[in-house]
Design an enzyme around this catalytic site. Structure first.
Site, short mmCIF file in Angstrom:
data_model
loop_
_atom_site.label_atom_id
_atom_site.label_comp_id
_atom_site.label_asym_id
_atom_site.label_seq_id
_atom_site.Cartn_x
_atom_site.Cartn_y
_atom_site.Cartn_z
CB SER A 139 32.92 21.68 -26.52
OG SER A 139 33.85 21.96 -27.56
CE1 TYR A 183 31.21 17.32 -29.89
CE2 TYR A 183 32.10 19.54 -29.85
CZ TYR A 183 32.08 18.24 -29.36
OH TYR A 183 32.92 17.89 -28.33
#
Length: 277
Positions: A142, A155
């Protein structure tokens, strides 16, 4: 990998979003598809859509955090299709919470899927990719693998780890002269349901966060899939998706750790609006 005809592609998290778009894109290019997800309904929809395009496709119920299940899945796919050429470790979840508010259970849940799923999928399928003589492993990180963001520590931890794990593996494949290319993908804002299905916060906070994410998400899953496929064709080590990904990648290169203060200020203002400070 210049040609996908008759190549066997394994995709986790194929029930929606980037996973579904990748399945349909690779299917149109002649790939044979082994698709998995924990969402049975979503997976069935992808399988039926791929079949409607004429793809050779099988669907599998799979929790990528279950190591034994992933190992068994790899053997099952290899036996069913005869080989494995492409593996995309795409399955992922989201969690929005400060470190103070986050539970250990939520942290373990996210890490088990977003990092553990990548490690499990890589370890399980790597021997098959090497044995194929023409393999390609794609791990989804990401832009949160480039910068830290308040309320996204879990995350961030997973996506930074996926980036490091994948880059190290690529170097190992090159050093060993194995016939396996390795790519790490860094999507920016993609118009998927991951934010809406994230854990953390109350329902009102979650709905507002999801609505805000959808406004700034710049890239469709189909466009993201096309970018990934093009990166596989070019054997790219790093695949950035969306103009925002290029901007975010540049921020720590230019500012170093100085980027953290403005993000902290923005978070403080956000906390005040939610009455948390």
């Amino acid at each position: 990998m210049k040609e996908f005809t008759d190549k066997v592609a394994v995709i986790t998290g194929a029930g929606s979003g980037i996973g579904r778009a990748l399945a349909l894109g690779l299917g149109l290019r002649g790939a044979r598809l082994a698709l998995s997800d924990v969402d049975a309904e979503g997976l069935e929809g992808t399988v039926e859509a791929a079949k409607a395009q004429g793809a050779d496709v099988r669907g599998y119920s799979l929790d990528v955090s279950d190591r034994a299940a992933v190992l068994a899945h790899a053997d099952e796919v290899a036996n069913a299709f005869g080989r494995v050429n492409v593996v995309v470790n795409n399955a992922g979840v989201a969690l929005g919470a400060t470190v103070e508010d986050m539970t250990f259970e939520d942290y373990d849940w996210l890490m088990g899927i977003n990092l553990g799923g990548v490690v499990n999928g890589t370890k399980a399928f790597l021997p098959h990719l090497v044995g194929s003589g023409d393999g390609h492993l794609v791990n989804i990180s990401s832009v949160f693998g480039f910068v830290g963001v308040p309320t996204q520590s879990a995350y961030n931890a997973a996506k930074f780890a996926v980036r490091g794990f994948t880059e190290a593996l690529r170097e190992e494949m090159l050093a060993a002269r194995h016939p396996v290319a390795v790519s790490c993908v860094h999507p920016g804002g993609i118009k998927t349901n991951i934010a809406r299905h994230a854990r953390g916060g109350n329902d009102g906070d979650q709905e507002a966060a999801a609505a805000g994410f959808e406004k700034i998400a710049l890239t469709t899953p189909k466009k993201a899939a096309e970018t990934i496929i093009r990166g596989v064709e070019r054997r790219s080590a790093r695949i950035l998706i969306g103009p925002d990904a290029y901007v975010i990648d540049a921020i720590p290169r230019v500012l170093g750790s100085a980027y953290q203060r403005p993000l902290a200020t923005m978070a403080r203002l956000g906390f005040k609006r939610m009455g948390k400070n």
